[in-house]
Design an enzyme around this catalytic site. Structure first.
Site, PDB file in Angstrom:
ATOM      1  N   ASN A 158       0.825  -1.208   0.000  1.00 58.04           N
ATOM      2  CA  ASN A 158       0.000   0.000   0.000  1.00 58.04           C
ATOM      3  C   ASN A 158       0.857   1.255   0.000  1.00 58.04           C
ATOM      4  O   ASN A 158       1.935   1.281   0.585  1.00 58.04           O
ATOM      5  CB  ASN A 158      -0.916   0.016   1.226  1.00 58.04           C
ATOM      6  CG  ASN A 158      -1.856  -1.166   1.246  1.00 58.04           C
ATOM      7  OD1 ASN A 158      -2.017  -1.829   0.232  1.00 58.04           O
ATOM      8  ND2 ASN A 158      -2.456  -1.432   2.384  1.00 58.04           N
ATOM      9  N   HIS A 161       5.785  -0.746  -2.853  1.00 54.75           N
ATOM     10  CA  HIS A 161       5.324  -0.042  -4.059  1.00 54.75           C
ATOM     11  C   HIS A 161       5.395   1.472  -3.919  1.00 54.75           C
ATOM     12  O   HIS A 161       4.721   2.188  -4.650  1.00 54.75           O
ATOM     13  CB  HIS A 161       3.898  -0.496  -4.422  1.00 54.75           C
ATOM     14  CG  HIS A 161       3.843  -1.930  -4.866  1.00 54.75           C
ATOM     15  ND1 HIS A 161       2.677  -2.657  -4.971  1.00 54.75           N
ATOM     16  CD2 HIS A 161       4.838  -2.787  -5.242  1.00 54.75           C
ATOM     17  CE1 HIS A 161       2.957  -3.884  -5.379  1.00 54.75           C
ATOM     18  NE2 HIS A 161       4.247  -3.999  -5.544  1.00 54.75           N
ATOM     19  N   SER A 180      -4.572  -9.888  -2.948  1.00 58.63           N
ATOM     20  CA  SER A 180      -5.017 -10.941  -3.863  1.00 58.63           C
ATOM     21  C   SER A 180      -3.845 -11.795  -4.341  1.00 58.63           C
ATOM     22  O   SER A 180      -4.053 -12.816  -4.996  1.00 58.63           O
ATOM     23  CB  SER A 180      -5.727 -10.306  -5.061  1.00 58.63           C
ATOM     24  OG  SER A 180      -4.877  -9.352  -5.670  1.00 58.63           O
TER      25      SER A 180
END
Ligand code: APR
Length: 231
Positions: free
Chosen positions: A89, A106, A174
């Site tokens: 996140n 990220h 996911s």
């Protein structure tokens, strides 16, 4: 006695209960945009103003959002464990909940970086990064976010952390975006792995796998209480 080490890989799902949209729960669109338009070097070249505005809105949302019981529970683990959070996140809700060691695989909404020298990284105060905001060498600043097709510079240190884990957790992801999703393969064989997600991701079977099909804000406070008692 030395503290055991817990490493936690988090994704969009941990911030869902704070009101930040996940990526793949909305028909491949991200807040109404094709991800490649707003999260790739090509998208940036094509329409930097759109990309800047998109991240300004994400930054605004993140500033308005508050950490939820899932973030707070993970922060409490530091009372008795050495904890590393590896998050995909770009929000700062783990830090705001009190976690002190967070790897932003990220990147971060709250940093910008130069478009001619990737080592020039700056904090963003407030919510705006606009056209005309430049680095000290005079080039336009972009969000310091790892876009699709870009290298993930913190992957190597994340692999090392994962290999050192005594307990590993996967929360709200996911597990479809690589290389992040591949981290799970670096966990040592006998290490307990807890997976918390209402729609459990596919994960390779291993001896000590605990699947918890629940929301993070519901499952994590209980799990953390148990782990603190066991420490
Ligand atoms: N608690 C826990 N998990 C939840 C919750 C919740 N309250 N709500 C949703 N989830 C789960 C979903 O079931 C899903 O498995 O969170 C996961 C979110 O998956 P994605 O939207 O694919 O997000 P993520 O895995 O973090 O995406 C990875 O993709 O677009 C890129 O760079 C972006 O970091 C991002 C990466």
């Amino acid at each position: 006695m030395e503290k055991k080490k817990i490493v936690i890989l988090t994704g969009a799902g941990i911030s869902a209960e704070s009101g930040i949209a996940t990526f793949r729960d909305a028909n491949g669109l991200w807040e109404g945009h094709d991800v490649m338009e707003v999260a790739s070097p090509e998208g940036w070249r094509k329409n930097p103003d759109l990309v800047l505005e998109f991240y300004n809105q994400r930054r605004k949302n993140a500033l308005d959002a508050k950490p939820n019981p899932g973030h707070f529970a993970l922060a409490q683990l530091e009372q008795k464990y050495e904890v590393t959070i590896i998050t995909q996140n770009v929000d700062n809700l783990h830090e705001r909940a009190g976690s002190t060691k967070v790897i932003h695989l990220h990147g971060s909404l709250f940093q910008s970086r130069s478009t001619i020298d990737e080592n020039l990284v700056y904090d963003i105060n407030g919510w705006e990064l606009n056209a005309g905001h430049t680095c000290e060498k005079g080039s336009q600043l972009r969000p310091n976010i790892v876009w699709f097709g870009e290298l993930v510079p913190l992957m190597e240190s994340s692999i090392k952390e994962t290999q050192e884990a005594d307990i590993f957790m996967v929360v709200g992801t996911s597990l479809v975006v690589y290389p992040a999703a591949g981290l799970v393969h670096y966990v040592s064989k006998q290490v307990p792995v807890y997976v918390i997600d209402p729609h459990l991701p596919e994960i390779t079977k291993q001896p000590n796998l605990h699947l918890i099909p629940e929301k993070a804000g519901v499952a994590l406070p209980d799990l953390v209480t148990k782990l603190l008692l066991a420490a």
